[in-house]
Each structure stands twice: as structure tokens, then as C-alpha cells.
Enzyme design. Structure first.
Site, PDB file in Angstrom:
ATOM      1  N   ASP A   6       0.848  -1.190   0.000  1.00 60.58           N
ATOM      2  CA  ASP A   6       0.000   0.000   0.000  1.00 60.58           C
ATOM      3  C   ASP A   6       0.888   1.247   0.000  1.00 60.58           C
ATOM      4  OD1 ASP A   6      -2.425   1.557   0.445  1.00 60.58           O
ATOM      5  OD2 ASP A   6      -1.724   1.781   2.502  1.00 60.58           O
ATOM      6  N   ASP A  56      -0.135   5.171   0.869  1.00 64.79           N
ATOM      7  CA  ASP A  56      -0.300   6.164   1.939  1.00 64.79           C
ATOM      8  C   ASP A  56      -0.413   5.487   3.297  1.00 64.79           C
ATOM      9  OD1 ASP A  56      -0.386   8.181  -0.058  1.00 64.79           O
ATOM     10  OD2 ASP A  56      -2.492   7.704  -0.423  1.00 64.79           O
ATOM     11  N   GLU A  94       0.985   9.348   5.963  1.00 59.36           N
ATOM     12  CA  GLU A  94      -0.445   9.568   5.739  1.00 59.36           C
ATOM     13  C   GLU A  94      -0.742  11.050   5.954  1.00 59.36           C
ATOM     14  OE1 GLU A  94      -3.850   9.742   4.683  1.00 59.36           O
ATOM     15  OE2 GLU A  94      -3.246   7.635   4.705  1.00 59.36           O
ATOM     16  N   ASN A  96      -5.336   2.486  -3.650  1.00 52.59           N
ATOM     17  CA  ASN A  96      -6.602   3.127  -4.000  1.00 52.59           C
ATOM     18  C   ASN A  96      -6.397   4.631  -4.004  1.00 52.59           C
ATOM     19  OD1 ASN A  96      -7.920   0.640  -4.018  1.00 52.59           O
ATOM     20  ND2 ASN A  96      -8.861   0.896  -2.021  1.00 52.59           N
ATOM     21  N   CYS A 108     -15.781  -0.934  -9.658  1.00 55.27           N
ATOM     22  CA  CYS A 108     -14.760  -1.596 -10.457  1.00 55.27           C
ATOM     23  C   CYS A 108     -14.255  -2.863  -9.763  1.00 55.27           C
ATOM     24  CB  CYS A 108     -13.599  -0.634 -10.692  1.00 55.27           C
ATOM     25  SG  CYS A 108     -12.805  -0.173  -9.127  1.00 55.27           S
ATOM     26  N   LYS A 122      -9.278  -1.942  -3.917  1.00 58.29           N
ATOM     27  CA  LYS A 122      -9.062  -2.856  -2.787  1.00 58.29           C
ATOM     28  C   LYS A 122     -10.228  -2.764  -1.805  1.00 58.29           C
ATOM     29  CE  LYS A 122      -5.013  -0.999  -1.730  1.00 58.29           C
ATOM     30  NZ  LYS A 122      -3.740  -0.744  -1.010  1.00 58.29           N
ATOM     31  N   ASP A 124      -1.818  -0.479   5.905  1.00 57.51           N
ATOM     32  CA  ASP A 124      -2.181   0.044   7.224  1.00 57.51           C
ATOM     33  C   ASP A 124      -3.677  -0.049   7.503  1.00 57.51           C
ATOM     34  OD1 ASP A 124      -2.731   2.044   5.283  1.00 57.51           O
ATOM     35  OD2 ASP A 124      -2.568   3.636   6.781  1.00 57.51           O
ATOM     36  N   LYS A 125      -4.405  -0.776   6.645  1.00 52.75           N
ATOM     37  CA  LYS A 125      -5.844  -0.991   6.866  1.00 52.75           C
ATOM     38  C   LYS A 125      -6.142  -2.479   6.761  1.00 52.75           C
ATOM     39  CE  LYS A 125      -7.097   3.530   4.985  1.00 52.75           C
ATOM     40  NZ  LYS A 125      -7.749   4.255   3.883  1.00 52.75           N
TER      41      LYS A 125
END
Length: 199
Positions: A11, A13, A19, A54, A107, A111, A136-137
């Protein structure tokens, strides 16, 4: 094991870079400490380092899609300055319910849907079941686990808050919880070595 068929999908950010909300100018992108060292370790091990991010700021109208390219040019330069590189960058500019025109769509690349992983599999002949996702998610963890990869949560970015305050609600569990990207990469390299020795 053919390490060139292993992908580490990272990922952006909060994982690679600080972030700061929507990055609407290249100057706002700043690498987290130890990021370049982490990516360089993957490079040296012959493992694909691939950015998957994303970027719904496009759909939301916060910036044009060209801004993503400019930000990623800066990211690649910052990594190159420290001897590291990404094998590929994939991003999703869409959002299912906000925005207008082509960017407002449900789409397959946003993610935790797996479109970016499947594209990388096609383009690099990656064995997704031997691969890893880092973010981080918890959606970054789910992203990998949906295709049989291992998913790692980092405690940078939103990760610490997600771990401390949301983990009782998670639908999936990380395969590893890392302090940062370098910790995640060190765990991955050890996991791969353990798999190799067990073959």
C-alpha cells in the site's frame, strides 16, 4: 522456490509514505523512515515489489489522474536516491458511489477487490498463493487473503488506530502485525526461507 514469482504488494499512503490525506501535489509525498531500506531488501532478494493503491481522490474530484503519475514519479525518485525501486505501480482511481463519469464505478480494481493482484499475476507470472500484501488498513490484509496470499498490517498510518480500536470488529485477521514496512519485509523474508527449507 522461484522467488521471482513471489510478489509483495505494498500500500502507499500510511505504509510507504506518510499519511497526509489526499496527496494533491508531489511535494506532499514523503517517505516513511526505513521505506527505501525495506524495498531495497526485496530488490536484493529477487522478489517483486509492487505498489497497489486506492486513489479515489480522482473520482472525488480532488485532483486529476495525471497528479497520481506525478506523485509516483516523485516516489520512484525518492526510492532511487536510496538505491531501491518498484517493479510496478498499480492504482485504482475509481469510487463506487461518489464522483461523475468514468471514475464513478463499482470496479474490480478497488481494494479489497483483487483486480490489481490478478493484473500483476498476468503481467509478471506471480504465484499469488506464495505472495504477500502489506498495508495500514484491514482491507489491505483482506485484499491478499482473498487470493490465498498472506496479509500483513503495519502500525504506521492508520494501522495503530485500526489495531487498538477496531480489531474486535475485523472480519479477517492479519498473518502478521508489523511495526513498519521494514519489519514486515523482514518477516516476509524469514517466512519465505522457512517455506524453502520445508520444501
Amino acid at each position: 522456490m522461484d522467488k521471482s514469482r513471489i510478489g509483495v504488494f505494498i500500500d502507499r499512503d500510511g505504509t510507504v509514505s506518510k499519511e497526509v490525506g489526499y496527496v494533491n501535489h508531489p511535494a506532499r509525498l514523503e517517505l516513511l523512515p526505513r521505506t527505501a531500506a525495506a524495498v531495497k531488501k526485496l530488490n536484493q532478494a529477487g522478489i517483486k515489489a509492487i505498489l497497489t493503491t486506492n486513489q479515489a481522490g480522482v473520482a472525488r474530484g480532488y485532483f486529476k489522474e495525471e497528479m497520481i503519475w506525478k506523485v509516483h514519479e516523485r516516489l520512484e525518485k525518492l526510492l532511487a536516491d536510496e538505491g531501491a525501486y518498484l517493479d510496478a505501480i498499480y492504482y485504482c482511481p475509481h469510487h463506487p458511489i461518489v464522483g461523475e463519469g468514468e471514475y464513478r464505478q463499482d470496479c474490480e480494481c478497488r481494494k479489497p477487490k483483487t483486480g490489481m493482484l490478478l493484473r500483476a499475476k498476468e503481467e509478471f507470472n506471480i504465484d499469488l498463493e506464495k505472495s504477500y500484501t502489506i498495508g495500514d488498513k484491514i482491507s489491505d490484509v483482506e485484499f491478499g487473503q482473498r487470493v490465498g496470499a498472506k496479509g500483513i498490517l503495519v502500525l504506521t498510518g492508520y494501522g495503530l488506530g485500526a489495531y487498538e480500536f477496531e480489531r474486535d470488529e475485523w472480519g479477517v485477521q492479519p498473518d502478521y502485525i508489523a511495526e513498519d514496512l521494514l519489519d514486515a519485509v523482514n518477516w516476509i523474508l524469514a517466512d519465505i526461507e522457512a517455506s524453502c527449507s520445508g520444501e
